[in-house]
Design a protein around this motif. Structure first.
Motif, mmCIF file in Angstrom:
data_model
loop_
_atom_site.group_PDB
_atom_site.id
_atom_site.type_symbol
_atom_site.label_atom_id
_atom_site.label_comp_id
_atom_site.label_asym_id
_atom_site.label_seq_id
_atom_site.Cartn_x
_atom_site.Cartn_y
_atom_site.Cartn_z
ATOM 1 N N THR A 57 1.882 -12.847 41.123
ATOM 2 C CA THR A 57 1.791 -14.377 41.446
ATOM 3 C C THR A 57 2.072 -14.326 42.938
ATOM 4 O OG1 THR A 57 3.505 -15.298 41.480
ATOM 5 C CG2 THR A 57 2.552 -15.458 39.454
ATOM 6 N N THR A 58 1.213 -15.567 43.870
ATOM 7 C CA THR A 58 0.859 -15.559 45.208
ATOM 8 C C THR A 58 1.983 -16.210 45.239
ATOM 9 O OG1 THR A 58 -0.498 -17.507 44.857
ATOM 10 C CG2 THR A 58 -1.518 -15.910 45.891
ATOM 11 N N GLY A 59 3.035 -16.794 44.700
ATOM 12 C CA GLY A 59 4.225 -17.614 44.974
ATOM 13 C C GLY A 59 3.796 -19.160 44.679
ATOM 14 N N HIS A 60 2.168 -19.740 44.765
ATOM 15 C CA HIS A 60 1.405 -21.086 44.559
ATOM 16 C C HIS A 60 1.734 -21.492 43.171
ATOM 17 C CE1 HIS A 60 -0.726 -19.731 49.063
ATOM 18 N NE2 HIS A 60 1.005 -20.270 48.858
ATOM 19 N N ASP A 61 2.156 -22.943 43.237
ATOM 20 C CA ASP A 61 2.343 -23.645 42.036
ATOM 21 C C ASP A 61 1.898 -24.691 41.736
ATOM 22 O OD1 ASP A 61 3.428 -24.959 39.792
ATOM 23 O OD2 ASP A 61 5.034 -23.238 38.896
ATOM 24 N N TRP A 62 1.007 -24.880 41.758
ATOM 25 C CA TRP A 62 0.832 -26.296 40.732
ATOM 26 C C TRP A 62 0.403 -26.941 39.831
ATOM 27 C CZ3 TRP A 62 -2.254 -22.476 43.252
ATOM 28 C CH2 TRP A 62 -2.500 -22.662 45.115
ATOM 29 N N ASN A 63 2.192 -27.729 39.466
ATOM 30 C CA ASN A 63 2.486 -28.541 38.018
ATOM 31 C C ASN A 63 1.748 -27.384 36.938
ATOM 32 O OD1 ASN A 63 1.624 -30.576 38.633
ATOM 33 N ND2 ASN A 63 -0.173 -31.327 38.888
ATOM 34 N N GLY A 64 2.580 -25.931 37.201
ATOM 35 C CA GLY A 64 3.172 -25.257 36.214
ATOM 36 C C GLY A 64 1.692 -23.961 35.910
ATOM 37 N N ILE A 65 0.786 -24.081 36.707
ATOM 38 C CA ILE A 65 -0.469 -23.700 36.899
ATOM 39 C C ILE A 65 -0.565 -22.499 38.200
ATOM 40 C CG2 ILE A 65 -2.667 -23.097 37.783
ATOM 41 C CD1 ILE A 65 -3.141 -25.809 36.115
ATOM 42 N N MET A 97 16.503 -7.566 48.172
ATOM 43 C CA MET A 97 15.248 -7.619 48.264
ATOM 44 C C MET A 97 14.427 -8.541 47.358
ATOM 45 S SD MET A 97 12.500 -4.351 48.299
ATOM 46 C CE MET A 97 13.322 -3.895 46.318
ATOM 47 N N SER A 98 13.726 -9.177 47.160
ATOM 48 C CA SER A 98 13.272 -10.245 46.718
ATOM 49 C C SER A 98 12.406 -9.236 45.507
ATOM 50 C CB SER A 98 12.040 -11.127 47.383
ATOM 51 O OG SER A 98 11.487 -10.453 48.095
ATOM 52 N N VAL A 99 12.163 -9.719 44.457
ATOM 53 C CA VAL A 99 11.377 -9.929 43.602
ATOM 54 C C VAL A 99 9.924 -10.400 43.131
ATOM 55 C CG1 VAL A 99 11.067 -8.349 41.326
ATOM 56 C CG2 VAL A 99 13.467 -8.111 42.762
ATOM 57 N N SER A 100 8.738 -10.126 43.645
ATOM 58 C CA SER A 100 7.919 -10.562 43.261
ATOM 59 C C SER A 100 7.414 -11.011 41.576
ATOM 60 C CB SER A 100 6.399 -10.399 43.671
ATOM 61 O OG SER A 100 6.084 -8.676 42.800
ATOM 62 N N GLU A 101 7.085 -12.003 41.022
ATOM 63 C CA GLU A 101 6.804 -12.614 39.630
ATOM 64 C C GLU A 101 5.445 -12.020 39.463
ATOM 65 O OE1 GLU A 101 6.423 -16.594 37.255
ATOM 66 O OE2 GLU A 101 6.899 -16.691 39.435
ATOM 67 N N ARG A 102 5.762 -11.758 38.437
ATOM 68 C CA ARG A 102 4.344 -10.803 37.561
ATOM 69 C C ARG A 102 3.784 -12.007 37.001
ATOM 70 N NH1 ARG A 102 1.818 -6.254 39.505
ATOM 71 N NH2 ARG A 102 3.394 -5.458 41.167
ATOM 72 N N ASP A 103 2.543 -11.998 35.980
ATOM 73 C CA ASP A 103 1.987 -13.128 35.046
ATOM 74 C C ASP A 103 2.048 -11.512 33.866
ATOM 75 O OD1 ASP A 103 0.176 -14.599 33.895
ATOM 76 O OD2 ASP A 103 -0.921 -13.522 33.446
ATOM 77 N N PRO A 104 3.120 -12.072 33.087
ATOM 78 C CA PRO A 104 2.994 -11.176 31.462
ATOM 79 C C PRO A 104 1.489 -11.424 31.207
ATOM 80 C CG PRO A 104 3.473 -13.633 31.104
ATOM 81 C CD PRO A 104 2.984 -13.896 32.896
#
Length: 291
Positions: free
Chosen positions: A14-22, A1-8
């Motif tokens: 997070t939605t999984g979208h990443d724009w140049n580190g954002i 099972m994948s673990v979603s990333e959370r903003d510290p």
């Protein structure tokens, strides 16, 4: 099972979208926005029920409240007409000398006439009646058809070169287009008209003077100063309806001028027309709104 990333910082996933580190946060819609949407939708439903809203085939829903803005406006207009019926009646029936002598009535008429002028005349004659190319100025003492209130009323009622059977009729012929004069003669006559600000020279036998005498004096007069009441303008001053430069004069001679002023007698009431006549008369005497 994948673990979603959370903003510290915020704790949101997070939605999984990443724009140049954002990284985009999957944050919820603010509650105030949800409340706003709910309130506006409830208000819309209530308004649909209470107020006129839905169009039908040949009418519309009137709503439970029975609001009718058209009737309300008509009532307000009728009330305003009744409030000014006494002095508007005087404007429609009394002679101009009596009206001019009534300072209270003239003060009321000036305010109302300024609005009527703005709604019907200003688009052509400009604010304060200063005029422009093709549209005579009304704030000076230069008149083609007369500047008394009586004369102005006639012009307002019947217009100029309009379909009205009693209109002022004075088109400028198209000497070039209609073959009345040749192109060289048009050029000669243009040059001659340009010299008329110095006045007509008695006994002048130049080609331009001969052409002017043969084609123009019937309207503009032997002295080229025009004749008030005929629509022919003075060619010896600096006041030009379409322009006094050589190119414009040449165009006038080539193609003529057929400027039209509408007849207002079927568009405005008698009181409005006579009130406007007094107002325009005042503009030429400096007593109107010439801003």
């Amino acid at each position: 099972m994948s673990v979603s990333e959370r903003d510290p910082v915020s704790g949101y996933a997070t939605t999984g979208h990443d724009w140049n580190g954002i990284k985009e946060l999957n944050s919820p819609i603010p509650r105030i926005v949800l409340w706003f949407l709910a309130v506006t939708h409830i208000y819309a439903v209530i308004s649909w029920v209470l107020l006129p809203s839905w169009p039908l085939i040949d009418t519309h829903t009137t709503g439970l409240v029975g609001v009718d803005q058209k009737t309300a406006v008509a009532t307000d207009i009728a009330s305003a007409d009744a409030a000014r019926a006494d002095w508007m009646s005087a404007l429609a029936t009394e002679d101009y000398d009596s009206l001019r002598a009534n300072s209270d009535l003239m003060a009321r008429a000036k305010v109302t006439a300024a609005a009527v002028f703005g709604q019907n005349c200003q688009v052509c004659h400009q604010k304060g009646g200063r005029g422009g190319p093709g549209f005579p100025g009304l704030s000076d003492d230069i008149w083609l058809w007369g500047g008394t209130a009586e004369q102005i009323e006639t012009t307002l009622r019947h217009g100029i070169n309009s379909p009205d059977p009693d209109t002022h009729f004075a088109p400028m012929p198209a000497f070039g287009r209609d073959g009345l004069l040749s192109r060289p003669e048009i050029t000669t006559l243009t040059d001659y008209v340009m010299t008329l600000q110095k006045g007509v020279i008695a006994g002048d036998t130049s080609e331009g003077a001969v052409l002017f005498q043969a084609n123009c004096v019937g309207c503009h007069g032997e002295d080229a100063k025009g004749v008030e009441g005929t629509g022919a303008q003075n060619l010896t001053d600096t006041d030009w309806l379409y322009g006094g430069d050589a190119a414009t004069i040449r165009q006038t001679l080539l193609n003529g001028r057929q400027g039209v002023m509408p007849a207002w007698q079927n568009r405005l009431s008698d009181a409005d027309i006579r009130m406007l006549a007094l107002y325009v008369e005042g503009l030429s005497k400096g007593s109107g709104d010439a801003e």
